[in-house]
Design an enzyme around this catalytic site. Structure first.
Site, PDB file in Angstrom:
ATOM      1  N   GLU A 122       0.852  -1.204   0.000  1.00 38.21           N
ATOM      2  CA  GLU A 122       0.000   0.000   0.000  1.00 38.21           C
ATOM      3  C   GLU A 122       0.883   1.248   0.000  1.00 38.21           C
ATOM      4  O   GLU A 122       1.951   1.223   0.591  1.00 38.21           O
ATOM      5  CB  GLU A 122      -0.859   0.047   1.275  1.00 38.21           C
ATOM      6  CG  GLU A 122      -1.640  -1.210   1.550  1.00 38.21           C
ATOM      7  CD  GLU A 122      -2.363  -1.157   2.905  1.00 38.21           C
ATOM      8  OE1 GLU A 122      -2.271  -0.128   3.602  1.00 38.21           O
ATOM      9  OE2 GLU A 122      -3.009  -2.163   3.240  1.00 38.21           O
TER      10      GLU A 122
ATOM     11  N   LYS B 170       2.212   4.598   1.471  1.00 40.23           N
ATOM     12  CA  LYS B 170       2.234   5.112   2.843  1.00 40.23           C
ATOM     13  C   LYS B 170       1.858   6.590   2.801  1.00 40.23           C
ATOM     14  O   LYS B 170       2.641   7.422   2.346  1.00 40.23           O
ATOM     15  CB  LYS B 170       3.616   4.926   3.459  1.00 40.23           C
ATOM     16  CG  LYS B 170       3.683   5.309   4.918  1.00 40.23           C
ATOM     17  CD  LYS B 170       5.025   4.868   5.518  1.00 40.23           C
ATOM     18  CE  LYS B 170       5.100   5.112   7.008  1.00 40.23           C
ATOM     19  NZ  LYS B 170       4.910   6.511   7.394  1.00 40.23           N
TER      20      LYS B 170
ATOM     21  N   ASP C 245       1.191  10.322   3.758  1.00 35.69           N
ATOM     22  CA  ASP C 245       1.882  11.214   4.693  1.00 35.69           C
ATOM     23  C   ASP C 245       0.907  12.225   5.276  1.00 35.69           C
ATOM     24  O   ASP C 245       0.832  13.368   4.847  1.00 35.69           O
ATOM     25  CB  ASP C 245       3.026  11.924   3.960  1.00 35.69           C
ATOM     26  CG  ASP C 245       3.995  12.573   4.925  1.00 35.69           C
ATOM     27  OD1 ASP C 245       3.868  12.337   6.149  1.00 35.69           O
ATOM     28  OD2 ASP C 245       4.873  13.319   4.459  1.00 35.69           O
TER      29      ASP C 245
ATOM     30  N   TYR D 275      -7.065   2.025   6.220  1.00 37.19           N
ATOM     31  CA  TYR D 275      -6.105   0.961   5.918  1.00 37.19           C
ATOM     32  C   TYR D 275      -5.882  -0.004   7.076  1.00 37.19           C
ATOM     33  O   TYR D 275      -5.155  -0.979   6.926  1.00 37.19           O
ATOM     34  CB  TYR D 275      -4.765   1.531   5.458  1.00 37.19           C
ATOM     35  CG  TYR D 275      -4.139   2.545   6.409  1.00 37.19           C
ATOM     36  CD1 TYR D 275      -3.918   3.848   5.993  1.00 37.19           C
ATOM     37  CD2 TYR D 275      -3.762   2.187   7.707  1.00 37.19           C
ATOM     38  CE1 TYR D 275      -3.343   4.772   6.837  1.00 37.19           C
ATOM     39  CE2 TYR D 275      -3.187   3.110   8.556  1.00 37.19           C
ATOM     40  CZ  TYR D 275      -2.978   4.412   8.125  1.00 37.19           C
ATOM     41  OH  TYR D 275      -2.417   5.322   8.966  1.00 37.19           O
TER      42      TYR D 275
ATOM     43  N   LYS E 154      10.550   3.275   3.066  1.00 32.27           N
ATOM     44  CA  LYS E 154      10.484   4.732   2.896  1.00 32.27           C
ATOM     45  C   LYS E 154      11.162   5.194   1.614  1.00 32.27           C
ATOM     46  O   LYS E 154      12.147   4.608   1.173  1.00 32.27           O
ATOM     47  CB  LYS E 154      11.182   5.406   4.084  1.00 32.27           C
ATOM     48  CG  LYS E 154      10.632   4.983   5.430  1.00 32.27           C
ATOM     49  CD  LYS E 154       9.475   5.829   5.844  1.00 32.27           C
ATOM     50  CE  LYS E 154       9.997   7.157   6.329  1.00 32.27           C
ATOM     51  NZ  LYS E 154       9.162   7.730   7.386  1.00 32.27           N
TER      52      LYS E 154
ATOM     53  N   CYS F 151      17.092  46.711 -10.620  1.00 35.85           N
ATOM     54  CA  CYS F 151      17.158  45.470 -11.396  1.00 35.85           C
ATOM     55  C   CYS F 151      18.618  45.057 -11.585  1.00 35.85           C
ATOM     56  O   CYS F 151      19.410  45.852 -12.095  1.00 35.85           O
ATOM     57  CB  CYS F 151      16.495  45.678 -12.753  1.00 35.85           C
ATOM     58  SG  CYS F 151      16.750  44.305 -13.880  1.00 35.85           S
TER      59      CYS F 151
ATOM     60  N   CYS G 239      19.803  45.306 -15.392  1.00 35.92           N
ATOM     61  CA  CYS G 239      19.976  46.548 -16.150  1.00 35.92           C
ATOM     62  C   CYS G 239      20.111  47.796 -15.282  1.00 35.92           C
ATOM     63  O   CYS G 239      20.361  48.874 -15.806  1.00 35.92           O
ATOM     64  CB  CYS G 239      18.817  46.723 -17.133  1.00 35.92           C
ATOM     65  SG  CYS G 239      17.272  47.175 -16.342  1.00 35.92           S
TER      66      CYS G 239
ATOM     67  N   CYS H 158      11.139  44.967 -12.582  1.00 34.70           N
ATOM     68  CA  CYS H 158      12.034  45.912 -13.226  1.00 34.70           C
ATOM     69  C   CYS H 158      11.201  46.816 -14.129  1.00 34.70           C
ATOM     70  O   CYS H 158      10.323  46.362 -14.845  1.00 34.70           O
ATOM     71  CB  CYS H 158      13.059  45.143 -14.053  1.00 34.70           C
ATOM     72  SG  CYS H 158      13.965  46.191 -15.191  1.00 34.70           S
TER      73      CYS H 158
ATOM     74  N   CYS I 150      16.275  46.468 -20.584  1.00 27.94           N
ATOM     75  CA  CYS I 150      16.703  45.387 -19.700  1.00 27.94           C
ATOM     76  C   CYS I 150      17.013  44.128 -20.512  1.00 27.94           C
ATOM     77  O   CYS I 150      16.139  43.598 -21.193  1.00 27.94           O
ATOM     78  CB  CYS I 150      15.608  45.094 -18.688  1.00 27.94           C
ATOM     79  SG  CYS I 150      16.051  43.781 -17.552  1.00 27.94           S
TER      80      CYS I 150
HETATM   81  S1  IVH Z   1      -0.487   0.434   8.877  1.00 31.71           S
HETATM   82  C1  IVH Z   1       0.024  -1.491  13.049  1.00 31.71           C
HETATM   83  N1  IVH Z   1      -0.767   1.462   6.477  1.00 31.71           N
HETATM   84  O1  IVH Z   1       2.423   5.309   8.913  1.00 31.71           O
HETATM   85  C2  IVH Z   1       0.309  -0.770  11.800  1.00 31.71           C
HETATM   86  N2  IVH Z   1       0.120   2.831   8.180  1.00 31.71           N
HETATM   87  O2  IVH Z   1       4.917   4.762  10.383  1.00 31.71           O
HETATM   88  C3  IVH Z   1      -0.629   0.323  11.530  1.00 31.71           C
HETATM   89  N3  IVH Z   1       0.577   5.129   7.456  1.00 31.71           N
HETATM   90  O3  IVH Z   1       1.155   5.552  12.162  1.00 31.71           O
HETATM   91  C4  IVH Z   1      -0.240   1.193  10.414  1.00 31.71           C
HETATM   92  N4  IVH Z   1      -0.104   4.893   5.387  1.00 31.71           N
HETATM   93  O4  IVH Z   1       0.076   6.990  10.327  1.00 31.71           O
HETATM   94  C5  IVH Z   1      -0.363   1.670   7.735  1.00 31.71           C
HETATM   95  N5  IVH Z   1      -1.131   2.245   4.324  1.00 31.71           N
HETATM   96  C6  IVH Z   1      -0.739   2.449   5.576  1.00 31.71           C
HETATM   97  C7  IVH Z   1      -0.248   3.701   6.005  1.00 31.71           C
HETATM   98  C8  IVH Z   1       0.186   3.849   7.314  1.00 31.71           C
HETATM   99  C9  IVH Z   1       0.375   5.738   6.274  1.00 31.71           C
HETATM  100  C10 IVH Z   1       1.146   5.811   8.625  1.00 31.71           C
HETATM  101  C11 IVH Z   1       0.364   5.659   9.895  1.00 31.71           C
HETATM  102  C12 IVH Z   1       1.285   5.026  10.873  1.00 31.71           C
HETATM  103  C13 IVH Z   1       2.625   5.347  10.305  1.00 31.71           C
HETATM  104  C14 IVH Z   1       3.648   4.330  10.741  1.00 31.71           C
END
Ligand code: IVH
Length: 718
Positions: free
Chosen positions: A123, A125, A127, A234, A322, A416, A419, A440, A446
């Site tokens: 999945e 991740k 942010d 998720y 990451k 500027c 010029c 400018c 210029c």
């Molecule tokens: S699973 C027990 N799935 O990442 C595990 N976390 O570094 C529960 N996060 O605190 C987390 N996308 O805020 C999971 N697809 C995803 C995620 C995800 C973002 C974040 C979440 C978590 C942090 C962990």
């Protein structure tokens, strides 16, 4: 008021919008200003109507609906919520080896034999910030932030304002359901929010995650409601019954209950597939529209997850892979000002090279003068650099603890750098605020703006010099044959030089083409091309000479003053009639007042023209140009035969056959300039009964004085 049953969908929508605004305004007056201006009964009636319309048109419920807000005064602090199942975090993997290790660890722990299937779910991740949503008997009852994983904050009312959070679960669901996921903000909404913050003079958010967190943790849910937040589901916490046996099926279940699940989620069978997913997501990262900082791999089968369990605070069955860091610290070596093609002065941070997200960065944008001041960025500072996808790297903030003693605030140049002309910030007529960009004013000379300006100068509605647009301007400017507009007309004095430049240019082009096409020399063409060159130069000289006389309005347009195009060029030409009058007026103190008096010319335009003429370089460029060309007075059909065209006239005393504004308007149509006071420049004073000091002044200066009848005769109306 129309009964709710009679409302059409469109009417309902409009009314809900109005009610949301109105009720929010009352709430503000009541809760924040302590000064309500409606009775409780009136207020309740508004809420009731809002609720009734929403009941009939539930799909029209707005994110900022008053019904999603409690009527109570926002609490001073959020109450704490103890998570029934702790909210854990993930172990990180930083490279492929870490991922291979993770998969091997899982297999070892489970004793999976080589060749046995082990399915993972991969999945993105997200942010943002994680949240846990509790549903009892299908109804959303509590929402909490992660906090320290054990105890979070109760943000139920704020979460209710998110469209992605269903207030009731769809279909059949266990009695107790805790859905967990990420609250995040789209890039587009983040940019719009920051623009609004800037407009209101409020501090900007550093990134979408910070702004999502700030928006969710608002004490006033009305504020959260105005900040578009989203939610991807998720994971889960307490469940009275597990409705599925794998991660992937759980996500399907979430969808069926009305949640949004990230559409990129995929099942993978091998480590290679996991890494392939990682690289695929990484390349798509910039186009997703929201921030992600890696991908997450999870063992799919829930019974295996159960067996794997946790080490300290992270599950053994998942890992976060990451992306390379997108922020880094480095030293600001200098601030460079780049002048754009439109004259905008853009500050660029010159950095000690640093790797950000896998790319070496040594330049970053500082946006504008105000940003530098707001972030208090000084040369020598250690700064945090950020690179988000494809966008230009940015300076996020200064690390103040690392500021050297020698660092002084940066003085943004008012000249500027390309010029030396004045660089100014315009005032917005509507808001009265300064433009964020400094520009400018030396447009004509210029070098940073020259090509663009020269191209405009020769374009169809300006000097209309055939054959010179496009590449030739750039070429001649590059070869220093043309630096300012007057130089165009000097080309005719040096046809050999022009011919040589063109020949060189074509030779380099054909070499390029030959190299590209892998062809060898074609010598026989050379002589034929020589002839063609002569012809080109000949034609060019002819079309330049053909434009040595030009109408005033075109001339003004050609100057390329900011905000002055064809239309304003015509207005100015009609007002001033001759280039001499225009030029002279612009050198005087009354320039802005006079410009402002012209119908259709506003303050901004007048200011821009003043800025242009305030710049000595521009005045010089015009003088040079006037040595080369002749500017014809505007010859409108009426002014052509007018005896007063170009004359400066002063009306004094009372007029009997027309009003003063009417007299002024008619005189102007005929090409006369109407002034308010008598001076050496005055050609004629029209005096009616009761004329006073102006008459005396005219006598002193020897200006001709006539009465109203004589004036009418003069303009052919007597
Ligand atoms: S699973 C027990 N799935 O990442 C595990 N976390 O570094 C529960 N996060 O605190 C987390 N996308 O805020 C999971 N697809 C995803 C995620 C995800 C973002 C974040 C979440 C978590 C942090 C962990």
């Amino acid at each position: 008021m129309k009964p709710v049953e009679k409302l059409t969908m469109a009417e309902a929508k409009r009314e809900l919008a109005r009610l949301a605004d109105e009720i929010a305004a009352h709430d503000r007056r009541y809760y924040q200003d302590d000064a309500p201006d409606v009775s409780d009964a009136e207020y309740d009636a508004l809420r009731k109507r809002n609720a009734a319309i929403e009941a009939r048109f539930p799909e029209q419920i707005r994110a900022d609906s008053p019904s999603l807000r409690v009527g109570a005064k926002p609490s001073e602090k959020f109450t704490k919520v103890v998570h029934r199942v702790p909210m854990l975090s993930l172990d990180n993997a930083f490279d492929e080896e870490d991922v291979i290790d993770f998969a091997a660890r899982v297999r070892r722990f489970l004793g999976t034999k080589d060749g046995d299937d082990l399915v993972f779910v991969a999945e993105p991740k997200i942010d943002g910030l994680s949240a846990s949503l509790r549903f009892e008997n299908g109804a959303f009852v509590q929402g909490a932030t992660r906090g320290d994983g054990i105890e979070g904050e109760d943000v139920t009312t704020n979460l209710r304002t998110l469209r992605d959070v269903p207030l009731k679960l769809l279909g059949r669901a266990p009695d107790i359901v805790e859905v967990r996921g990420e609250v995040y903000m789209l890039h587009s909404d983040f940019a719009a929010l920051n623009a609004r913050q800037a407009e209101a003079g409020k501090p900007l958010f550093a990134n979408p995650r910070n702004s999502a967190a700030g928006s969710l943790r608002q004490l006033d849910p009305a504020v959260t409601a105005r900040r578009p937040l989203h939610f991807f589901a998720y994971a889960w916490g307490e469940m009275s019954r597990l409705p599925a046996s794998s991660q992937f099926e759980m996500l399907e279940r979430f969808k069926s209950w009305g949640f949004r699940v990230n559409p990129l989620v995929r099942r993978c069978r091998t480590t290679d597939e996991l890494l392939e997913f990682y690289h695929d997501i990484e390349t798509r990262r910039a186009t997703l529209g929201y921030d992600i900082d890696g991908v997450v791999y999870k063992v799919d089968r829930l019974d295996l997850q159960e067996r794997l369990g946790f080490v300290s605070r992270s599950p053994r069955w998942a890992v976060a892979h990451k992306f390379a860091a997108e922020q880094a610290d480095t030293v600001l070596l200098d601030i460079d000002i780049q002048v754009g093609r439109t004259g905008k002065l853009a500050p660029v941070a010159k950095l000690k090279p640093v790797t950000v997200g896998g790319v070496v960065v040594q330049n970053a944008t500082l946006h504008n003068e105000d940003e530098i001041a707001r972030k208090d960025v000084r040369i020598g500072d250690t700064v945090v650099v950020q690179r988000a996808g494809d966008v230009i790297p940015q300076i996020v903030r200064v690390i103040l603890e690392k500021r050297p003693k020698s660092a002084r605030p940066y003085a943004f140049p008012h000249k500027c750098p390309a010029c030396g002309s004045h660089a100014v910030r315009e005032i917005d007529e509507n808001t009265g605020k300064e433009d964020v960009d400094r520009r400018c004013t030396g447009g004509l000379i210029c070098p940073a703006q020259a090509v663009e300006r020269l191209r405009h100068f020769v374009s169809r509605n300006a000097f209309d010099i055939e054959g010179l647009g496009g590449t030739y301007i750039e070429l001649f400017h590059g070869k220093r044959l043309i630096k300012e507009p007057a130089d165009i007309f000097k080309l005719t004095e040096k046809p050999e030089r022009v011919s040589k430049v063109l020949a060189e240019h074509r030779a380099s082009l054909s070499t390029e083409r030959r190299v590209r096409e892998g062809k060898s020399e074609v010598i026989s063409k050379a002589t034929r091309d020589d002839n063609r060159e002569d012809k080109v130069v000949d034609n060019l000289m002819r079309s330049i000479d053909a434009r040595r006389t030009i109408a005033l309005d075109r001339f003004i347009n050609a100057l390329g003053m900011r905000h002055v195009g064809e239309t304003t060029g015509k207005l100015l030409a009609r007002h001033f009639v001759t280039i001499e009058a225009f030029h002279e007026a612009m050198e005087g103190k009354e320039a802005v007042a006079e410009l402002d008096s012209i119908g259709g010319v506003g303050e901004i335009v007048a200011g821009a023209i003043r800025d242009f003429f305030d710049e000595p370089h521009n005045r010089k460029a015009i003088e040079h140009l006037l040595k080369e060309v002749e500017v014809e007075p505007v010859a409108s059909p009426r002014t052509a035969h007018s005896a007063v065209a170009g004359k400066t006239v002063v009306f004094t005393g009372s007029l009997e056959k027309m009003t003063r504004p009417e007299a002024k308007a008619r005189a102007e149509v005929l090409g006369a300039k109407v002034a308010g006071s008598v001076s050496k420049k005055t050609d004629l004073v029209v005096a009616g009964p009761g004329a006073g000091s102006k008459l005396g002044e005219a006598g002193k200066l020897g200006v001709k004085v006539i009465d109203e009848d004589a004036w009418l005769k003069l303009i052919g109306e007597g």
